[in-house]
Design a protein around this motif. Structure first.
Motif, PDB file in Angstrom:
ATOM      1  N   PHE A   3       0.830  -1.204   0.000  1.00  0.00           N
ATOM      2  CA  PHE A   3       0.000   0.000   0.000  1.00  0.00           C
ATOM      3  C   PHE A   3       0.867   1.258   0.000  1.00  0.00           C
ATOM      4  O   PHE A   3       0.609   2.214  -0.745  1.00  0.00           O
ATOM      5  N   ARG A   4       1.899   1.259   0.802  1.00  0.00           N
ATOM      6  CA  ARG A   4       2.794   2.427   0.852  1.00  0.00           C
ATOM      7  C   ARG A   4       3.523   2.617  -0.476  1.00  0.00           C
ATOM      8  O   ARG A   4       3.788   3.742  -0.903  1.00  0.00           O
TER       9      ARG A   4
ATOM     10  N   MET B  13       0.495   3.632  -3.299  1.00  0.00           N
ATOM     11  CA  MET B  13      -0.403   4.768  -3.106  1.00  0.00           C
ATOM     12  C   MET B  13       0.234   6.047  -3.647  1.00  0.00           C
ATOM     13  O   MET B  13       1.276   6.497  -3.159  1.00  0.00           O
TER      14      MET B  13
ATOM     15  N   PHE C 219      -2.780  12.276   0.388  1.00  0.00           N
ATOM     16  CA  PHE C 219      -3.803  11.677  -0.468  1.00  0.00           C
ATOM     17  C   PHE C 219      -5.159  11.815   0.202  1.00  0.00           C
ATOM     18  O   PHE C 219      -5.261  11.939   1.432  1.00  0.00           O
TER      19      PHE C 219
ATOM     20  N   GLU D 238      -9.254   8.308  -2.385  1.00  0.00           N
ATOM     21  CA  GLU D 238      -8.166   7.808  -3.217  1.00  0.00           C
ATOM     22  C   GLU D 238      -7.490   6.597  -2.560  1.00  0.00           C
ATOM     23  O   GLU D 238      -7.096   5.634  -3.234  1.00  0.00           O
ATOM     24  N   ALA D 239      -7.369   6.647  -1.234  1.00  0.00           N
ATOM     25  CA  ALA D 239      -6.778   5.523  -0.502  1.00  0.00           C
ATOM     26  C   ALA D 239      -7.659   4.280  -0.621  1.00  0.00           C
ATOM     27  O   ALA D 239      -7.161   3.166  -0.783  1.00  0.00           O
TER      28      ALA D 239
ATOM     29  N   CYS E 112      -7.218   2.832  -4.179  1.00  0.00           N
ATOM     30  CA  CYS E 112      -5.918   2.172  -4.343  1.00  0.00           C
ATOM     31  C   CYS E 112      -5.867   0.851  -3.590  1.00  0.00           C
ATOM     32  O   CYS E 112      -5.467  -0.178  -4.141  1.00  0.00           O
TER      33      CYS E 112
ATOM     34  N   LEU F 191      -8.751   0.250   6.387  1.00  0.00           N
ATOM     35  CA  LEU F 191      -8.127   1.564   6.519  1.00  0.00           C
ATOM     36  C   LEU F 191      -8.402   2.178   7.887  1.00  0.00           C
ATOM     37  O   LEU F 191      -7.589   2.938   8.414  1.00  0.00           O
TER      38      LEU F 191
ATOM     39  N   ILE G  62      -1.380   5.125   8.881  1.00  0.00           N
ATOM     40  CA  ILE G  62      -1.608   6.418   8.242  1.00  0.00           C
ATOM     41  C   ILE G  62      -2.031   7.400   9.326  1.00  0.00           C
ATOM     42  O   ILE G  62      -2.394   6.998  10.438  1.00  0.00           O
TER      43      ILE G  62
ATOM     44  N   TYR H 159      -4.994  12.548   4.122  1.00  0.00           N
ATOM     45  CA  TYR H 159      -4.167  11.709   4.978  1.00  0.00           C
ATOM     46  C   TYR H 159      -2.759  11.646   4.406  1.00  0.00           C
ATOM     47  O   TYR H 159      -2.505  12.002   3.252  1.00  0.00           O
TER      48      TYR H 159
END
Length: 284
Positions: free
Chosen positions: A8-9, A12, A28, A32-33, A36, A60, A69, A88
């Motif tokens: 994810f890191r 993203m 972001f 959007e998170a 993704c 999340l 995050i 975030y």
């Protein structure tokens, strides 16, 4: 956990966003998170296309609670993640969890018996050994536990175990297991480990009949046959018709009294006085 965080890191996109007339770099939107991470989970073999957007939002939420995050002002933990336009970012510290460590049973750990060093000229330490490492991708495929390198492989000198080695292994493992069962930091409270004879432990482990009865080294200390028969009869009561024993009202009480009378006249109980406190602690 670590695998998804790492992917994810890496996947993203981080962009410049404006919020309330202020610009923020490398951040972001929440939506959007979700986009993704939802796509990432759907293409991952450990999850698949069945993962819903709502489930992605819940993940999340866990990311935010565990500081994977944080919001654009650095807040996390108690904040609530929603599928919206809130901004975030990733915190500077690593969110990856460390390798799991095996918990110790107490402050004092019974050490595994050490071996004597091999004789001169037989050691293989002079041989050059190339350290072998494993990158994160290979680690994920094999374990999916944590990120990092596998410790370097080393050659181990092989030697035959002596009878003394075997007895010490049995003793150390037995004492370690006993300490764990009792939940103690040390066995000093209930037992002097020097009194434990490793040969007796090996005798109880190896010299056992099919019925689970230990064969004594000294045959003169074995129980009389009639006592064993009485105990067997009582253990199978009342379904002891196959033993062809006469039965009458109060028969089982008479058999029990016979066994009690026999053991009552022994000077020392079968469970020696040295291990009485240990036995009571186990029962507790």
């Amino acid at each position: 956990w670590n695998e998804i965080i790492e992917l994810f890191r890496a996947g993203m996109p981080l962009q410049k966003h404006r919020c309330r007339f202020k610009s923020y770099e490398r951040c972001f939107k929440a939506s959007e998170a979700v986009d993704c991470l939802h796509e990432l989970l759907g293409s991952n073999q450990n999850f698949g296309p069945e993962v819903t957007r709502n489930q992605t939002v819940k993940l999340l939420k866990k990311f935010l609670k565990n500081h994977v995050i944080e919001d654009i002002k650095g807040r996390w933990g108690k904040e609530d993640f929603q599928d919206d336009g809130h901004l975030y970012r990733f915190p500077p510290s690593s969110p990856l969890k460390p390798y799991p460590k095996k918990p110790s049973c107490g402050k004092e750990v019974i050490k595994f018996p050490g071996w004597d060093e091999p004789k001169a000229g037989t050691s293989q330490e002079h041989m050059s050994v190339k350290s072998v490492t494993m990158n994160s991708e290979m680690w994920y495929k094999r374990h999916s536990i944590a990120i990092g390198e596998v410790p370097a492989c080393k050659l181990v000198f092989r030697r035959e175990l002596t009878q003394t080695n075997i007895e010490e292994i049995w003793k150390s493992m037995t004492l370690s297991r006993l300490q764990k069962v009792l939940g103690l930091d040390s066995l000093d409270e209930v037992l002097d480990t020097k009194l434990v004879n490793s040969k007796h432990i090996v005798q109880n482990a190896y010299n056992v009949t099919k019925q689970g009865i230990v064969i004594l080294e000294d045959k003169s200390k074995e129980l009389p046959h009639w006592i064993l028969s009485a105990m067997k009869c009582l253990a199978n009561w009342p379904s002891c018709s196959d033993l062809k024993q006469p039965t009458y009202s109060g028969f089982e009480r008479d058999v029990f009294k016979t066994i009690v009378d026999y053991f009552g006249q022994i000077k020392e109980p079968l469970l020696t006085f040295h291990f009485f406190d240990v036995f009571v602690s186990v029962l507790g």
